[in-house]
Design a protein around this motif. Structure first.
Motif, PDB file in Angstrom:
ATOM      1  N   GLU A  84       0.834  -1.201   0.000  1.00 29.80           N
ATOM      2  CA  GLU A  84       0.000   0.000   0.000  1.00 29.80           C
ATOM      3  C   GLU A  84       0.866   1.247   0.000  1.00 29.80           C
ATOM      4  O   GLU A  84       1.878   1.340   0.693  1.00 29.80           O
ATOM      5  CB  GLU A  84      -0.904   0.009   1.234  1.00 29.80           C
ATOM      6  N   LYS A  86       0.235   5.326   0.630  1.00 24.80           N
ATOM      7  CA  LYS A  86      -0.773   6.267   1.141  1.00 24.80           C
ATOM      8  C   LYS A  86      -0.135   7.640   1.267  1.00 24.80           C
ATOM      9  O   LYS A  86       0.934   7.797   1.855  1.00 24.80           O
ATOM     10  CB  LYS A  86      -1.286   5.768   2.488  1.00 24.80           C
ATOM     11  N   ARG A  91      -4.014   7.102  -2.617  1.00 26.56           N
ATOM     12  CA  ARG A  91      -3.954   5.848  -1.861  1.00 26.56           C
ATOM     13  C   ARG A  91      -4.078   4.704  -2.859  1.00 26.56           C
ATOM     14  O   ARG A  91      -5.082   4.579  -3.554  1.00 26.56           O
ATOM     15  CB  ARG A  91      -5.068   5.772  -0.844  1.00 26.56           C
ATOM     16  N   LYS A  93      -3.342   0.402  -3.580  1.00 29.77           N
ATOM     17  CA  LYS A  93      -3.102  -0.904  -3.002  1.00 29.77           C
ATOM     18  C   LYS A  93      -2.851  -1.897  -4.114  1.00 29.77           C
ATOM     19  O   LYS A  93      -3.448  -1.805  -5.189  1.00 29.77           O
ATOM     20  CB  LYS A  93      -4.300  -1.386  -2.194  1.00 29.77           C
TER      21      LYS A  93
END
Length: 97
Positions: A84, A86, A91, A93
């Motif tokens: 991930e 962020k 953001r 993933k």
């Protein structure tokens, strides 16, 4: 006989050109365009990192177990790696098996 002058004078042409150049320079140097360039560079860098699987310390990595139901009767548990990124605005993933 009275002649009406309908063309611009030299002074009016210079003033119009000056105002137009100030407007063009103002738009080309605005913060909006610079911010888009920085975000594009960041997204391009993140895409390259995800593609090549070269993750820096900016990425959080952890293993997760997923339980899958097959035909309503069988269950299967698999382990995946979650990567991930962020940020304040972004953001992302990625899951790897």
């Amino acid at each position: 006989m009275k002649l009406d002058k309908s063309s611009f004078t030299l002074l009016e042409t210079i003033i119009s050109t000056l105002i137009l150049s100030i407007i063009i320079v103002g738009f080309s140097n605005s913060f909006f365009y610079d911010n888009l360039d920085e975000e594009y560079i960041l997204l391009n860098k993140l895409e390259n990192n995800f593609t090549t699987s070269s993750y820096s310390s900016d990425f959080a990595k952890q293993n997760k177990n997923l339980t899958l139901k097959i035909n309503e009767t069988q269950t299967k548990t698999i382990t995946v790696k979650e990567i991930e990124y962020k940020d304040n605005k972004i953001r992302l993933k990625k899951y790897e098996m």
